[in-house]
Scaffold this motif. Structure first.
Motif: not given
Length: 303
Positions: A211-229
């Motif tokens: 998710k981090l590697g394909t995300s736009p610059e304004d993406a929220d890492p906290s949200r991506m990490c939580a979704d993956a978890y």
């Protein structure tokens, strides 16, 4: 304005870290734990000092190492709350190049999964988690424990059977060491069970890094990490652990800071997304091979 925003961000992360700490303290003070064998180990054997479990005759007669004393409940809490300030032979700092090479090397052309190389990849992932802040101490501490169990198996009298995942599965199934329902009291932690827990956590990190590697610059890492978890790990965790994880994710660095961590020692920062996705592919190949092996033996749902 910029300084104020930076200060607020740091204060938020600090508050989240403190929140995780007090949440876990509350957990330990209000509940009577029965920790699984894969979590609670003393000398890489199941320990019985939580929940009032009686010692077996073998454990009662076994002497601890000369410099050690029997663990206390505080020791158990320290294990689960272990933070990056307690390194365990992990060497120098995180390097994504080493991470990619380790997982690429762990899968042979014939499909064998080499456990030593696999654990080397996990040691790099621990360094990455440590760089995310003290709030991730619970997760990295648990991972260190599982790595120690598998390394002890490799050093033990049956170490030849723990060179590859396939040979470990064959050996433990033939000896009845897996425990499809539960492990008999006093038995050392199962290598297959321990590896499965790393396998599940690997999916979480694979999803997050993708998710981090394909995300736009304004993406929220906290949200991506939580979704993956939520997709990969939450179904296997207790309510307390899920709440602690949710707080830890709120304290994550920004996307820019994460790319700085991932690019450290790995070449030009502009190559970050491409290098990251190359690493994710190496991780995914190993994950998929492991998934197929465990599915073939009906072990994906081991407790």
């Amino acid at each position: 304005m910029g300084a104020t925003g930076w200060t607020r961000t740091r204060l938020c992360r600090l508050a989240c870290t403190v929140g995780v700490f007090f949440l876990l303290l509350l957990c330990f003070s209000s509940l009577r734990f029965q920790l699984p064998n894969s979590t609670c180990v003393w000398g890489v054997r199941p320990c019985r000092w939580f929940g009032g479990m009686p010692l077996s005759k073998e454990d009662a007669e076994r002497k601890p190492p000369p410099s050690a004393s029997p663990p206390s409940a505080a020791t158990g809490a320290a294990l689960l709350l272990q933070t990056p300030s307690e390194p365990q032979d992990l060497g120098e700092g995180f390097r994504i190049v080493r991470l990619q090479r380790a997982f690429a090397a762990s899968l042979t052309p014939s499909g064998q999964i080499l456990i030593r190389e696999y654990l080397s990849g996990w040691k790099e992932l621990i360094k990455f988690m440590d760089s995310l802040g003290a709030a991730f101490g619970l997760i990295s501490g648990e991972t260190r424990t599982k790595i120690a169990i598998l390394q002890e198996n490799q050093r033990g009298p049956h170490g030849a059977h723990y060179r590859t995942l396939q040979s470990m599965v064959r050996f433990e199934l033939a000896r009845g060491l897996v425990g499809f329902q539960s492990l008999p009291a006093g038995r050392p932690p199962s290598g297959c069970r321990t590896f499965l827990r790393l396998h599940r956590a690997l999916k979480w990190l694979e999803l997050f890094l993708r998710k981090l590697g394909t995300s736009p610059e304004d993406a929220d890492p906290s949200r991506m990490c939580a979704d993956a978890y939520q997709e990969a790990l939450a179904p296997y965790h207790s309510w307390w652990v899920r709440q602690a994880a949710a707080l830890a994710f709120l304290a994550m660095p920004s996307r820019r800071e994460l790319y700085h961590i991932l690019s450290a020692g790995g070449g030009e920062e502009g190559k970050g997304p491409r290098r990251l996705l190359d690493t994710v592919r190496s991780i995914a190949h190993v994950y998929n091979a492991t998934q197929e092996l465990y599915a073939a033996h009906g072990m994906l749902a081991l407790p």
